[in-house]
Design a protein around this motif. Structure first.
Motif, short mmCIF file in Angstrom:
data_model
loop_
_atom_site.label_atom_id
_atom_site.label_comp_id
_atom_site.label_asym_id
_atom_site.label_seq_id
_atom_site.Cartn_x
_atom_site.Cartn_y
_atom_site.Cartn_z
N UNK A 175 -73.90 -34.86 20.09
CA UNK A 175 -74.26 -33.45 20.26
C UNK A 175 -73.32 -32.78 21.24
N UNK A 227 -73.05 -28.94 22.68
CA UNK A 227 -73.57 -27.57 22.71
C UNK A 227 -73.91 -27.18 24.14
N UNK A 228 -74.11 -25.88 24.33
CA UNK A 228 -74.52 -25.39 25.64
C UNK A 228 -76.02 -25.64 25.82
N UNK A 229 -76.39 -26.05 27.00
CA UNK A 229 -77.83 -26.21 27.29
C UNK A 229 -78.14 -25.51 28.61
N UNK A 230 -79.42 -25.28 28.85
CA UNK A 230 -79.84 -24.75 30.15
C UNK A 230 -80.34 -25.89 31.02
N UNK A 286 -76.21 -22.66 32.77
CA UNK A 286 -75.84 -22.89 31.37
C UNK A 286 -74.57 -23.75 31.39
N UNK A 324 -72.40 -27.05 29.15
CA UNK A 324 -72.37 -27.77 27.87
C UNK A 324 -72.59 -29.28 27.99
N UNK A 353 -84.48 -21.19 27.92
CA UNK A 353 -83.89 -20.05 28.62
C UNK A 353 -84.85 -19.49 29.68
N UNK A 392 -89.71 -29.78 24.50
CA UNK A 392 -89.05 -30.78 23.65
C UNK A 392 -87.84 -30.17 22.96
N UNK A 393 -88.01 -28.92 22.53
CA UNK A 393 -86.91 -28.23 21.84
C UNK A 393 -85.67 -28.10 22.72
N UNK A 394 -85.88 -27.99 24.01
CA UNK A 394 -84.76 -27.78 24.93
C UNK A 394 -84.07 -29.09 25.28
N UNK A 395 -84.71 -30.18 24.90
CA UNK A 395 -84.20 -31.50 25.26
C UNK A 395 -83.24 -31.99 24.16
N UNK A 396 -81.95 -32.05 24.42
CA UNK A 396 -80.98 -32.29 23.34
C UNK A 396 -80.85 -33.75 22.91
#
Lengths: 237, 771
Positions: free
Chosen positions: A111, A113-116, A137, A139, A170, A176-180
């Motif tokens: 993966x 991508x940018x994450x918070x 923010x 990556x 954000x 869970x969705x924010x956990x990559x």
């Protein structure tokens, strides 16, 4: 400050770390070859990302046996500051300098991508300059970044304030969705009990300049520089 | 084990015609032995010799004052970007290997093109790829698609090169013939250009990299035949196995080595391995080369000279070193723990002489192998199907009945849908240079000091600041257009690449093309090749983007038929200033939306719907003459958008391509993506009711060329439109940015789409198809 950036065969983010330390933060930084047995006169060590030794066997598992890592062990044992990023984090866990382990992403895919990131505590040499309540923010780019530790270790780490960063949405929620990658407790980065060694999967060196889309990650390096300056001042006094 | 006797059957098995065999006999003055037959076979394959396409490729523009190394001279072209800096770039296919073993096939495709770039002395700084597969409803296609993407990710991520962009199309014609074209770009100083020439009689020849194995035996020859139903079983051994970690070490060692000035020539062992690298380096220098196969590191015991010479084991390099400097070279290889061996020397005989166990196993005039390869002027005939295509009229397109659904279908059609499922698997940010990541019209990469190869330790230039530069790149080809009109389609492939660069603020520097076609012996397929190359050549000339090299991949066909003709064009451009870098998504509420170019091409009886995505997705038709591309007019549009960008007024710019204006505007609303699961959605309202002469389906989904959707602050809108008109380009304010919906007033209808709904289909459709 003088930084040593380790260079293993297969290190990919070594130049990026040197670039940010030197050209963005005005620090002195040198590459230290994996076969070197000494770090030289340095204030802190950065273990950069990449695929050290091709990540064969298991990520970070071969790098821990390199000559330079023996020097890093010694440096850390003497209270020296060490920061591992991505593969560097994996190496520090394998080397036993940090608790826990990093396993395959739950998606089974790499993966990028940018994450918070939420900073859990400012009380560390790696987080003291992060603005209060500020979500960073930054990556990620990894295939094996799912943080795992047994319950007892996790409880201890939480009690000691060793969890430094968590993946969040954000609005700062640990969903869970924010956990990559499926990390336990959305953990993105941790430090050791003495708080002089830390590691994180996200890449702050890729988030230190506005031209690359944001410079939130700079606060992590600035925290470390601030801590090193204080340490120097304390020594001088 | 003795070599097999040379029989007509054996010659045929090596893909050599009786005439070609006679030519080989003529060159040698005797019959070739088994090893030599193998050498002729791979060197005279289409992959290495371009024997079927050279006459056609002559039409490409290949000159410009900026070109430092031109097409065909070396492993990749090199272009000046000012201040003593240059870029090397090239695209290359790995179609056949990916068809039989997608993961390794694609991975080694990436490895091969990266090697071509650092062989030039450049540090590879970014990669792109262009991929084509059948429809995702097929399990076999999904297997190929996921394998190829994982293979590219594996190699690129581990090597540490950012994969910053590309394109992916899905069409049934690629079902058994996936196309995998990989592009790499590197950076170097003018004086750092390395050459693949074996200069200096008596200089030692070094082999560096992993041992030679039986993998990839005669891959170049395999790539130059039709695929058959048995290919996947029979040819798996022709697919190489990649080791990106090894390649990273080889690259670092090679760049360190080149900085010492001890090297006179260098060449990677790619297609046709040791054979190609030895005879090409000798031919380029007008020298000879002698090698001893006993000294070549070997992975398997008992390898024959045939196998060693034809192996395509990966990550190997041939390095010609100045005599007396061997120790320096050995020190660097040892530092990086790389296997190496001194395998031979440069001679003055002009011959490539190969010894094995003390016996000469091949002795061939080197230049004859490379320069006297056969050349064919293939017959070409206009394909019969084009009559049917041209007879198609607009009345045969049913009237638009559900535009709201149709736009959603187009957005979630995998060829148009977001490719995040693909690029999130690629590290697209390593090296700290990715300014515009995948998801906008063109990728933009920053060049900085550490993008360059190292200098000699004592160089006075070591302390010079390297001026920051920005390189934009895009790879494009709408093969449906090329199928329906090879010449116009070829032009459009170039026009779209140039348009993508213009939208990101870049002026073209040059291009590299990958010609993917069927069997050249079929006159109708050869017509597609010839005509589309004519179109590509014209486009490259008009946009000042000379071709610096590329790759030809023929025989992309299986018993079900040939692929659509696919001349992929990768174009590279320069952005002078950071503030000119422009992205495709809308920025601020209230901004005005302007269309550059004509809404509908009045001269096109199909109003831009021929060969369109709308026809394919909504009506299941792949026909009709595609839109015409007026290159001069197109160029004016690119110059206009660049002038507007330079003036500082443009906040976003996005080209109209598949799906037409409606898809372009929708994408500008939904493609902003600051972070994981956090898209930035921003609405838009368009009023197209003034365009009442065209059909509504054409207004919304027509694909007229030369069009760009841009947004500017409302106060600047009138000024920008006037300015565009002064530049000779039609420009119309068509709406404004804002809200949570996309609304379009057109053809007497008020159409409306919720952003979240559009985004969901567009963003997730590939991931859903892959579940």
């Amino acid at each position: 400050m003088n930084f040593a950036v380790l260079q293993f065969p297969g290190s990919n983010c070594d130049q990026d770390c040197v670039h940010v330390l030197k050209n963005v933060l005005g620090q002195s930084a040198k590459l230290v070859w994996h076969k070197d047995t000494s770090l030289g006169e340095v204030d802190a060590v950065l273990v950069p990302g990449g695929f050290s030794y091709g990540d064969y066997l298991r990520t970070g598992s071969i790098a821990r046996f390199s000559p330079v890592m023996q020097a890093v062990q010694q440096f850390a044992a003497n209270g020296g500051h060490v920061l591992g990023i991505c593969n560097g984090f994996q190496i520090l866990c394998e080397a036993g300098l940090l608790p826990g382990a990093l396993v395959r992403n739950r998606s089974l895919q790499f993966r990028c991508e940018q994450v918070y990131l939420k900073t859990v505590t400012k009380n560390s040499p790696f987080t003291n300059q992060v603005a209060d309540g500020k979500l960073m923010r930054v990556p990620i780019a990894h295939g094996e970044g799912c943080y795992f530790a047994d319950e007892e270790t996790l409880a201890k780490m939480n009690a000691n304030g060793q969890v430094l960063w968590q993946y969040c949405d954000v609005n700062g929620n640990l969903t869970d969705d924010a956990n990559p990658n499926g990390s336990l407790q959305n953990i993105a980065g941790v430090c050791n009990e003495a708080k002089n060694v830390a590691g994180l999967m996200p890449h702050p060196e890729r988030a230190s300049e506005a031209i690359l889309g944001g410079d939130d990650g700079k606060a992590i390096f600035e925290s470390l520089i601030h801590a090193l300056q204080n340490k120097g001042a304390a020594k001088a006094a | 084990m003795s070599d097999p006797a040379i029989t007509p059957e054996l010659v045929k098995k090596h893909n050599l015609t009786p005439e070609e065999f006679a030519r080989a006999v003529d060159i040698l003055g005797r019959e070739p032995n088994y090893t030599e037959l193998g050498i002729f076979s791979v060197m005279w394959s289409e992959h290495c010799s371009y024997k079927n396409t050279r006459p056609v490729l002559k039409g490409f523009p290949t000159k410009s004052p900026k070109i430092l190394v031109g097409a065909g001279e070396e492993n990749a072209g090199v272009i000046d970007i000012g201040d003593g800096l240059a870029i090397a770039f090239k695209i290359e296919s790995h179609n056949h290997p990916s068809a039989v073993e997608p993961f390794q096939g694609a991975a080694t495709g990436v490895g091969g093109i990266i090697r071509d770039i650092f062989t030039m002395g450049a540090r590879p700084v970014c990669a792109l790829n262009s991929l084509r597969f059948g429809e995702l409803k097929s399990a076999e296609v999904r297997h190929l698609f996921s394998g190829v993407v994982e293979g590219i990710a594996h190699y690129g991520n581990c090597f540490g090169i950012p994969t910053v962009g590309g394109e992916v199309y899905f069409d049934d014609c690629y079902a058994g013939n996936p196309l995998v074209n990989a592009f790499c770009l590197g950076v170097l100083r003018h004086e750092q250009i390395a050459r693949g020439a074996a200069k200096g009689i008596g200089n030692p020849v070094f082999y560096v990299g992993p041992a030679t194995g039986r993998d990839g035996l005669a891959g170049a020859a395999f790539a130059s035949q039709d695929l058959t139903d048995e290919s996947s079983e029979q040819q798996r051994g022709a697919v190489q196995v990649g080791d990106p970690f090894m390649e990273k070490l080889v690259m670092e060692a090679v760049l360190e080595l080149l900085a010492t000035d001890a090297v006179t020539g260098i060449q990677d062992m790619g297609a046709a391995g040791l054979t190609c690298s030895t005879c090409e380096t000798a031919a380029r220098a007008g020298t000879g080369i002698e090698i001893e196969l006993d000294k070549v590191p070997q992975r398997a015991p008992g390898m024959s000279s045939y196998e060693i010479m034809l192996s395509e084991s990966q990550e190997r390099m041939l390095v010609i070193v100045k005599k007396g400097r061997e120790a320096e070279v050995q020190r660097i290889f040892d530092k990086w723990d790389l296997p190496w061996s001194e395998v031979g020397a440069v001679t003055d005989t002009g011959r490539m002489v190969v010894r094995h166990h003390g016996v000469v196993v091949a002795d061939i005039p080197a230049s004859k192998l490379t320069d006297d390869a056969p050349l064919y002027h293939r017959e070409s005939k206009e394909p019969a199907y084009l009559q049917v295509v041209r007879a198609f009229t607009i009345d045969q397109i049913p009237t638009l009945s559900n535009p709201t659904e149709n736009l959603k279908s187009l957005l979630s059609w995998p060829s148009i849908a977001s490719k995040n499922w693909v690029y999130r698997q690629y590290d697209h940010m390593v090296r700290d240079g990715s300014v515009v990541c995948p998801g906008s019209d063109a990728a933009v990469v920053r060049i900085k000091g550490d993008s360059l190869p190292m200098l000699p330790a004592d160089s006075t230039k070591n302390n010079d600041a390297v001026p920051e530069k920005f390189i934009a790149m895009s790879v494009d080809c709408n093969a449906t257009y090329v199928y329906l009109d090879p010449y116009e389609g070829g032009k459009i492939a170039v026009a779209e690449a140039a348009r993508n660069l213009a939208c990101s603020g870049a002026t073209p520097l040059g291009s590299t093309d990958n010609l993917n076609f069927g069997n050249p012996h079929n006159p109708e397929l050869f017509y597609q090749l010839k005509e589309s190359v004519r179109g590509v050549a014209e486009g490259c000339t008009v946009f000042n983007a000379p071709v610096t090299g590329g790759n030809v991949s023929l025989y992309n066909q299986n018993p079900q038929g040939a692929v659509d003709p696919t001349p992929t064009v990768a174009m590279v451009g320069l952005i002078e200033k950071a503030e000119h870098i422009t992205t495709q998504w809308f920025k601020d509420e209230g901004d005005a939306i302007i269309l550059l170019g004509d809404l509908v091409d009045a001269g096109d009886q199909l109003q831009g719907l021929g060969g369109s995505a709308y026809l394919k997705v909504v009506h299941g038709m792949k026909t009709g003459t595609p839109p015409k591309c007026d290159l001069q007019k197109e160029k004016q549009v690119h110059e206009a958008i660049l002038a507007l960008i330079y003036s500082g007024d443009v906040k976003s710019a996005h080209d109209c391509s598949e799906g037409g204006l409606a898809v372009a505007v929708a994408e500008s609303c939904i493609s902003g993506y600051p972070a994981r699961n956090t898209p930035r959605l921003i609405g838009a309202s368009l009023d197209l009711s003034a365009f009442d002469k065209a059909r509504l389906d054409a207004i919304l989904f027509g694909e007229a060329q030369g069009r760009i959707v841009l947004s500017v602050a409302q106060v600047n809108a009138v000024k920008v439109v006037e300015r565009a008109k002064l530049l000779g380009v039609s420009a119309t304010i068509i709406g404004s940015v804002g809200g949570t919906d996309l609304t379009i007033k057109a053809g007497g209808q008020d159409l409306k789409w919720a952003l979240s709904e559009m985004h969901d289909g567009w963003w997730n459709s590939i991931a859903r198809a892959m579940k």
